[in-house]
Write a protein that holds these residues in place. Structure first.
Motif, PDB file in Angstrom:
ATOM      1  N   PHE A  27      16.130 -13.535  30.283  1.00 26.26           N
ATOM      2  CA  PHE A  27      16.864 -14.731  30.670  1.00 26.26           C
ATOM      3  C   PHE A  27      17.638 -15.265  29.486  1.00 26.26           C
ATOM      4  N   PRO A  28      18.755 -15.875  29.681  1.00 21.96           N
ATOM      5  CA  PRO A  28      19.304 -16.168  30.990  1.00 21.96           C
ATOM      6  C   PRO A  28      19.972 -14.939  31.609  1.00 21.96           C
ATOM      7  N   THR A  49      23.226 -13.677  33.253  1.00 22.46           N
ATOM      8  CA  THR A  49      24.582 -14.172  33.049  1.00 22.46           C
ATOM      9  C   THR A  49      25.568 -13.452  33.955  1.00 22.46           C
ATOM     10  N   SER A  61      25.254 -18.973  33.894  1.00 24.59           N
ATOM     11  CA  SER A  61      24.005 -18.446  33.346  1.00 24.59           C
ATOM     12  C   SER A  61      22.886 -19.046  34.200  1.00 24.59           C
ATOM     13  N   MET A  62      21.807 -18.291  34.335  1.00 21.55           N
ATOM     14  CA  MET A  62      20.672 -18.723  35.131  1.00 21.55           C
ATOM     15  C   MET A  62      19.413 -18.548  34.303  1.00 21.55           C
ATOM     16  N   ARG A  63      18.653 -19.640  34.210  1.00 21.31           N
ATOM     17  CA  ARG A  63      17.455 -19.643  33.370  1.00 21.31           C
ATOM     18  C   ARG A  63      16.310 -20.266  34.149  1.00 21.31           C
ATOM     19  N   LEU A 112      15.397 -20.357  39.279  1.00 24.94           N
ATOM     20  CA  LEU A 112      16.327 -20.381  38.152  1.00 24.94           C
ATOM     21  C   LEU A 112      17.347 -21.494  38.340  1.00 24.94           C
TER      22      LEU A 112
END
Length: 180
Positions: free
Chosen positions: A11-12, A14, A19-21, A74
């Motif tokens: 993570f993240p 992208t 972006s995903m976290r 996320l």
């Protein structure tokens, strides 16, 4: 796959614009807004009591691994502005995943749903070993149906009168993506 929590190096996730976290406690204002804004929930679910929203939030803070029995949740962040704009994720069970996403209204219609869903679908396949991925859309939510179709999901079945919003029953449209 291991039975340990995924390394933070994954993570993240992208994409060109996002972006995903994993969700953290500081994401409560976003989560709360996504679950109380009438424009967001109108085609998803009835308003919930605050304690139910808090419980859902706490559940999504639990560290995730491929053998987890809870959602990988996320936060979707617009890269250019660093603004959290929604959440996405999936629940994995016996080689199948259920995916979902929800965005704040100012970010609808920009392709962010499609971009984030493609990334999460790829992640579920490559890091969760999902072979089949399902998504449920409330009948009439044409925008979400189009997002799923753009990613390669196909309408696989309709469950009549499966869900009630505001006392009105709606069909569930079940979309399926099969990994190659």
């Amino acid at each position: 796959m291991t039975n340990t929590t995924l390394e933070t190096g994954l993570f993240p996730l992208t994409t060109p614009r996002l972006s995903m976290r994993p969700m953290v406690k500081a994401d409560w204002p976003l989560f709360h807004r996504l679950h109380t804004d009438n424009a967001v929930i109108a085609q998803c679910f009835d308003p919930m009591p605050l304690d139910e929203i808090e419980t859902r939030f706490e559940q999504r803070l639990t560290p995730w691994s491929p053998d987890a029995k809870h959602w990988l949740c996320l936060v979707i962040v617009e890269t250019a502005t660093k603004t959290p704009i929604g959440v996405t994720g999936f629940l994995l069970e016996q080689g199948a995943a259920e995916v979902g996403y929800i965005l704040l209204p100012p970010y609808h219609g920009r392709g962010y749903g499609t971009e984030s869903l493609q990334a999460v679908t790829d992640f579920a396949i490559h890091h969760g070993d999902a072979r089949i991925i399902n998504a449920t859309v409330t009948a009439g939510n044409l925008s979400s149906a189009r997002v799923l179709e753009k990613v390669g999901f196909q309408l696989s079945r309709i469950e009549p009168d499966a869900f009630s919003i505001g006392g009105v029953f709606y069909d569930d449209w079940i979309y399926t993506y099969t990994a190659a």
